[in-house]
Scaffold this motif. Structure first.
Motif, short mmCIF file in Angstrom:
data_model
loop_
_atom_site.label_atom_id
_atom_site.label_comp_id
_atom_site.label_asym_id
_atom_site.label_seq_id
_atom_site.Cartn_x
_atom_site.Cartn_y
_atom_site.Cartn_z
N GLU A 152 -1.04 9.55 14.02
CA GLU A 152 -1.44 10.80 14.12
C GLU A 152 -2.12 11.53 12.95
O GLU A 152 -2.95 12.39 12.80
N GLN A 153 -1.77 11.21 11.97
CA GLN A 153 -2.23 11.64 10.53
C GLN A 153 -3.65 10.94 10.23
O GLN A 153 -4.57 11.76 9.83
N ASN A 195 3.25 12.78 3.54
CA ASN A 195 2.10 14.12 3.85
C ASN A 195 0.88 13.39 3.25
O ASN A 195 0.97 12.70 2.38
N LEU A 196 -0.04 13.74 4.10
CA LEU A 196 -1.55 13.47 3.54
C LEU A 196 -2.18 14.67 3.07
O LEU A 196 -1.92 15.70 3.42
N PHE A 197 -2.85 14.52 1.91
CA PHE A 197 -3.61 15.79 1.39
C PHE A 197 -5.09 15.47 1.21
O PHE A 197 -5.49 14.32 0.62
N VAL A 198 -5.78 16.26 1.56
CA VAL A 198 -7.32 16.33 1.53
C VAL A 198 -7.70 17.40 0.48
O VAL A 198 -7.33 18.59 0.96
N GLU A 246 -3.28 19.95 4.09
CA GLU A 246 -1.91 18.84 4.16
C GLU A 246 -1.90 18.61 5.71
O GLU A 246 -1.98 19.50 6.47
N ILE A 247 -1.64 17.19 5.65
CA ILE A 247 -1.53 16.72 7.32
C ILE A 247 -0.06 16.12 7.17
O ILE A 247 0.11 15.09 6.59
N ARG A 248 0.77 16.74 8.01
CA ARG A 248 2.20 16.21 8.13
C ARG A 248 2.29 14.94 9.20
O ARG A 248 1.27 14.53 9.74
#
Length: 58
Positions: free
Chosen positions: A5-6, A35-38, A47-49
């Motif tokens: 999903e991320q 979390n992913l950070f862009v 932020e992508i949870r």
């Protein structure tokens, strides 16, 4: 490792940023929070949870 999903959300975020000619400065996975950070340009923080939900940080 990021979740599926991320990965999908990250691809969509990166496509949206580059559509408006905003350079992608950094993509980082935080192992502690999962979390992913862009970082887009100099000031757009995203932020992508793990569930794929996207949040634009203030």
């Amino acid at each position: 490792m990021p979740t599926v999903e991320q990965c999908v959300s990250c691809t969509q975020v990166c496509q949206d940023l580059t559509r408006f000619y905003v350079p992608i400065a950094l993509v980082r996975f935080d192992r502690r929070t999962k979390n992913l950070f862009v970082l887009g340009g100099e000031a757009i923080e995203i932020e992508i949870r793990p569930d794929g939900k996207v949040r634009i940080l203030p």
